[in-house]
Write a protein that holds these residues in place. Structure first.
Motif, PDB file in Angstrom:
ATOM      1  N   MET A   1       0.843  -1.198   0.000  1.00 41.03           N
ATOM      2  CA  MET A   1       0.000   0.000   0.000  1.00 41.03           C
ATOM      3  C   MET A   1       0.875   1.244   0.000  1.00 41.03           C
ATOM      4  O   MET A   1       1.856   1.327   0.715  1.00 41.03           O
ATOM      5  CB  MET A   1      -0.869  -0.018   1.271  1.00 41.03           C
ATOM      6  CG  MET A   1      -1.956   1.033   1.276  1.00 41.03           C
ATOM      7  SD  MET A   1      -2.421   1.501   2.958  1.00 41.03           S
ATOM      8  CE  MET A   1      -1.244   2.814   3.279  1.00 41.03           C
ATOM      9  N   LEU A   3       1.657   5.228   0.711  1.00 38.73           N
ATOM     10  CA  LEU A   3       1.261   6.168   1.754  1.00 38.73           C
ATOM     11  C   LEU A   3       0.469   7.329   1.156  1.00 38.73           C
ATOM     12  O   LEU A   3       0.636   7.685   0.000  1.00 38.73           O
ATOM     13  CB  LEU A   3       2.509   6.714   2.444  1.00 38.73           C
ATOM     14  CG  LEU A   3       3.367   5.687   3.183  1.00 38.73           C
ATOM     15  CD1 LEU A   3       4.645   6.332   3.682  1.00 38.73           C
ATOM     16  CD2 LEU A   3       2.582   5.077   4.347  1.00 38.73           C
ATOM     17  N   HIS A   4      -0.389   7.921   1.988  1.00 35.53           N
ATOM     18  CA  HIS A   4      -1.119   9.110   1.555  1.00 35.53           C
ATOM     19  C   HIS A   4      -0.224  10.344   1.581  1.00 35.53           C
ATOM     20  O   HIS A   4      -0.396  11.264   0.796  1.00 35.53           O
ATOM     21  CB  HIS A   4      -2.329   9.350   2.462  1.00 35.53           C
ATOM     22  CG  HIS A   4      -3.377   8.295   2.346  1.00 35.53           C
ATOM     23  ND1 HIS A   4      -3.513   7.279   3.258  1.00 35.53           N
ATOM     24  CD2 HIS A   4      -4.321   8.087   1.408  1.00 35.53           C
ATOM     25  CE1 HIS A   4      -4.509   6.495   2.889  1.00 35.53           C
ATOM     26  NE2 HIS A   4      -5.020   6.960   1.773  1.00 35.53           N
ATOM     27  N   TYR A   5       0.715  10.365   2.524  1.00 43.22           N
ATOM     28  CA  TYR A   5       1.548  11.555   2.701  1.00 43.22           C
ATOM     29  C   TYR A   5       3.017  11.182   2.532  1.00 43.22           C
ATOM     30  O   TYR A   5       3.605  10.559   3.409  1.00 43.22           O
ATOM     31  CB  TYR A   5       1.276  12.192   4.058  1.00 43.22           C
ATOM     32  CG  TYR A   5      -0.188  12.529   4.215  1.00 43.22           C
ATOM     33  CD1 TYR A   5      -0.748  13.587   3.502  1.00 43.22           C
ATOM     34  CD2 TYR A   5      -1.021  11.753   4.997  1.00 43.22           C
ATOM     35  CE1 TYR A   5      -2.092  13.873   3.589  1.00 43.22           C
ATOM     36  CE2 TYR A   5      -2.384  12.038   5.098  1.00 43.22           C
ATOM     37  CZ  TYR A   5      -2.904  13.100   4.389  1.00 43.22           C
ATOM     38  OH  TYR A   5      -4.243  13.381   4.473  1.00 43.22           O
ATOM     39  N   THR A   6       3.554  11.515   1.373  1.00 45.19           N
ATOM     40  CA  THR A   6       4.928  11.158   1.053  1.00 45.19           C
ATOM     41  C   THR A   6       5.761  12.419   0.866  1.00 45.19           C
ATOM     42  O   THR A   6       5.218  13.523   0.753  1.00 45.19           O
ATOM     43  CB  THR A   6       4.977  10.338  -0.249  1.00 45.19           C
ATOM     44  OG1 THR A   6       4.322  11.097  -1.278  1.00 45.19           O
ATOM     45  CG2 THR A   6       4.278   9.003  -0.076  1.00 45.19           C
ATOM     46  N   PHE A   7       7.070  12.223   0.820  1.00 41.69           N
ATOM     47  CA  PHE A   7       7.962  13.355   0.558  1.00 41.69           C
ATOM     48  C   PHE A   7       7.944  13.618  -0.937  1.00 41.69           C
ATOM     49  O   PHE A   7       8.229  12.733  -1.728  1.00 41.69           O
ATOM     50  CB  PHE A   7       9.380  13.060   1.041  1.00 41.69           C
ATOM     51  CG  PHE A   7      10.230  14.291   1.110  1.00 41.69           C
ATOM     52  CD1 PHE A   7      10.245  15.056   2.258  1.00 41.69           C
ATOM     53  CD2 PHE A   7      10.973  14.704   0.018  1.00 41.69           C
ATOM     54  CE1 PHE A   7      11.009  16.214   2.325  1.00 41.69           C
ATOM     55  CE2 PHE A   7      11.733  15.864   0.075  1.00 41.69           C
ATOM     56  CZ  PHE A   7      11.754  16.619   1.237  1.00 41.69           C
ATOM     57  N   LEU A  62      -1.337  15.574  -7.676  1.00 40.82           N
ATOM     58  CA  LEU A  62      -0.538  14.578  -6.948  1.00 40.82           C
ATOM     59  C   LEU A  62       0.381  13.848  -7.924  1.00 40.82           C
ATOM     60  O   LEU A  62       1.541  13.573  -7.613  1.00 40.82           O
ATOM     61  CB  LEU A  62      -1.440  13.575  -6.214  1.00 40.82           C
ATOM     62  CG  LEU A  62      -2.305  14.134  -5.070  1.00 40.82           C
ATOM     63  CD1 LEU A  62      -2.948  12.992  -4.276  1.00 40.82           C
ATOM     64  CD2 LEU A  62      -1.512  15.028  -4.130  1.00 40.82           C
ATOM     65  N   ALA A  68      -0.212  16.196  -0.794  1.00 41.91           N
ATOM     66  CA  ALA A  68      -1.671  16.182  -0.625  1.00 41.91           C
ATOM     67  C   ALA A  68      -2.157  17.258   0.342  1.00 41.91           C
ATOM     68  O   ALA A  68      -3.193  17.894   0.114  1.00 41.91           O
ATOM     69  CB  ALA A  68      -2.118  14.799  -0.147  1.00 41.91           C
TER      70      ALA A  68
END
Lengths: 90, 139
Positions: A1, A3-7, A62, A68
């Motif tokens: 899966m 991640l919703h919040y990545t660098f 995105l 995000a």
């Protein structure tokens, strides 16, 4: 899966910088509202990024490397500035 | 503007931009804070603020993970807050609970005190909870 919040990738910096300024820089936001195309072009965005940002097309933004949370906050600030009456109960 | 009569010390916890602190580090930070405060004469209140299940800017924005919130609140009511230190950043991201790091930091400070849940109100885009931990003065 994934991640919703990545660098974000380094290449996404100009785009994220614009999103950040729409969120936190009132003068930039006002300038953007008067002249979206010119303001974003001046900030170094190409036509594809300008179109995605103007449409606040989250999926597209995105895919172009936007973070995000910045997409969300920039959109929220623009909505607060342009259509505050549309806010529903939070 | 009214003048505030008590000093306020803000503590920022990075929730959204990797590398965020791990839950274990947040918990340890809270423990260290508690050790410092226990040695101080002042009466201190700690406030932690952060969205429960909340996915701003993502495709999950309209579908919070209420079950995760309920399970977590049950754990806190049972005084099992220290278990949150074993969570991973990936688990928090998956449940939309990246901001739960602020709670975990506070949990390090309150230790095994049992939480009292004043309310939990699910909205269409996140869970609103108000929770207190009655922590008495140091003996």
């Amino acid at each position: 899966m994934s991640l919703h919040y990545t660098f974000p990738p380094a290449a996404g910096y100009p785009l994220n910088r614009c999103l950040y300024r729409l969120k936190s820089d009132e003068a930039f936001r006002e300038r953007y509202l008067k002249d979206p195309e010119g303001t974003l072009r001046e900030a170094g965005l190409d036509a594809e990024r300008v179109a995605a940002l103007r449409a606040l097309d989250r999926d597209r933004l995105l895919a172009l490397g936007a973070h995000a949370y910045l997409v969300f906050m920039a959109g929220l600030r623009l909505k607060m500035a342009t259509a505050p009456q549309t806010f529903e109960r939070f | 503007m009214p003048q505030r009569s008590v000093p306020i010390v803000p503590l920022y916890v990075n929730a959204y931009l990797p590398p965020q602190p791990t839950p274990a580090r947040c918990y340890a930070w809270g423990q260290a804070l508690r050790a410092i405060l226990d040695a101080r004469p002042e009466r201190v209140a700690l406030l932690a603020s952060g969205g429960l299940s909340h996915f701003p800017g993502s495709d999950r924005y309209g579908s919070p993970d209420y079950d995760w919130d309920h399970q977590m609140l049950d754990k806190l009511v049972a005084g099992r807050g220290r278990e949150t230190a074993a969570l991973t950043g990936e688990e928090l991201d998956k449940a939309g609970n990246v901001e739960f790091r602020t709670w975990i930091t506070l949990l390090g400070a309150v230790g095994d005190a049992r939480a009292k849940v004043i309310c939990y109100e699910p909205s269409w885009h996140h869970g609103n909870a108000v929770v207190t931990w009655p922590v008495g003065p140091v003996a």
